[in-house]
Design a protein around this motif. Sequence first.
Motif, PDB file in Angstrom:
ATOM      1  N   ALA A   1       2.912  -3.033   2.661  1.00  0.00           N
ATOM      2  CA  ALA A   1       2.976  -4.661   2.224  1.00  0.00           C
ATOM      3  C   ALA A   1       2.848  -5.477   3.435  1.00  0.00           C
ATOM      4  O   ALA A   1       2.445  -7.240   3.383  1.00  0.00           O
ATOM      5  CB  ALA A   1       4.173  -5.454   1.359  1.00  0.00           C
ATOM      6  N   THR A   2       3.513  -5.009   4.365  1.00  0.00           N
ATOM      7  CA  THR A   2       3.282  -5.978   5.094  1.00  0.00           C
ATOM      8  C   THR A   2       1.955  -6.096   5.896  1.00  0.00           C
ATOM      9  O   THR A   2       1.481  -7.225   6.569  1.00  0.00           O
ATOM     10  CB  THR A   2       3.792  -5.492   6.608  1.00  0.00           C
ATOM     11  N   THR A   3       0.995  -5.361   5.345  1.00  0.00           N
ATOM     12  CA  THR A   3      -0.247  -4.821   6.172  1.00  0.00           C
ATOM     13  C   THR A   3      -1.078  -5.891   5.486  1.00  0.00           C
ATOM     14  O   THR A   3      -1.690  -7.099   5.479  1.00  0.00           O
ATOM     15  CB  THR A   3      -1.081  -3.466   6.063  1.00  0.00           C
ATOM     16  N   LEU A   4      -0.770  -5.770   4.442  1.00  0.00           N
ATOM     17  CA  LEU A   4      -0.904  -7.116   3.051  1.00  0.00           C
ATOM     18  C   LEU A   4      -0.795  -8.362   3.503  1.00  0.00           C
ATOM     19  O   LEU A   4      -1.711  -9.218   3.542  1.00  0.00           O
ATOM     20  CB  LEU A   4      -0.966  -6.924   1.805  1.00  0.00           C
ATOM     21  N   MET A   5      -0.096  -8.719   3.811  1.00  0.00           N
ATOM     22  CA  MET A   5       0.314  -9.762   4.069  1.00  0.00           C
ATOM     23  C   MET A   5      -0.430  -9.992   5.689  1.00  0.00           C
ATOM     24  O   MET A   5      -0.839 -11.352   5.390  1.00  0.00           O
ATOM     25  CB  MET A   5       1.935  -9.314   4.612  1.00  0.00           C
TER      26      MET A   5
END
Length: 332
Positions: free
Chosen positions: A108-112
């Motif tokens: 999720a952090t990479t997508l954010m």
Amino acid sequence: MNSTAPVQISFALAEYEGKKKITRREVFLGKMEQVVPWSRLKEVIEPYYPKSGKRGRPPIGLERMLRMYFVQQWYGLADEAVEDAVYDSQALRNFMGIDLSRTSVPDATTLMGFRHLLEAHDLTKAMLVEINVMLMERGLLMTQGTLVDATLIAAPSSTKNKEHARDPEMHQTKKGNQWHFGLKAHIGVDKESGLVHTLTTTAANVSDISQTPALLHGQESAVWADAGYVGVEKREDMQKALAANEQTVQWHVAKRRRTLTKLADGWQKSMAQAYEKLKAQVRAYVEHPFHVVKDIFKYKKTRYKGLIKNDAQLNMLFALSNLYMVRGELRP
């Protein structure tokens, strides 16, 4: 190891490929796989996307991140929910080209971070432009007539958060007898195809008519609008915009209901009502993108704070809605 040896697939993938039923999700993803101009969109983002360096973990492939971001928009999911959904769904993993026996799902952090990259460089608006250029090349997006309209998008009104406050960039407005808190998406739509060519995002209390100059692309010869735009042709900002483009526009703005009811019964009233019905039939096309974004992509409430982030998401949603609406014409 022999490089010509056949690639082994996991037991889960083999079992999935052996099933007899094709799900609706697979059908949808298969259609969008064919209509999205992947190479053109990657060219828009590539100059800003981090390159592999000698130190640190190499960045995840651009197309994989773009596919994950599109999944998020199509299914109305938060960052963490997208990550979980890809782990749960073989159809989504196939769409993203992920085999869990070899690679993991981007977190999720990479997508954010990818989302923030698109917002920082206004890349979702650039992708909307690129998609529309492609549609014009295919003869699917004309430029002779424009329909303008706006829709309200609700924002969380609760103050039960860390700041104990609502989003300061959102405002409330009254529509009919009901109050709404959130933002407005103002769109300019091609009369022939119903595709969105222009978008502005404002707080909910901004009037529809004030955004009209920004919704015209400068080449149309006629504009259709509802009664909220009465008097638009007399506004100074509108006249300046038309003069700057050396543009002459024929306006088809709906009359207010009370104006029609004041007319005496007779042929004049009947003719006026018939003309209003014809204008309404043309304006109906402007509702199609709203239907796709709100009902099919499930975007009925803002997820992010501030107009900049929500404007970036809306540009992407309407770009994808354009592809969805002409998927039949674009597919091989």
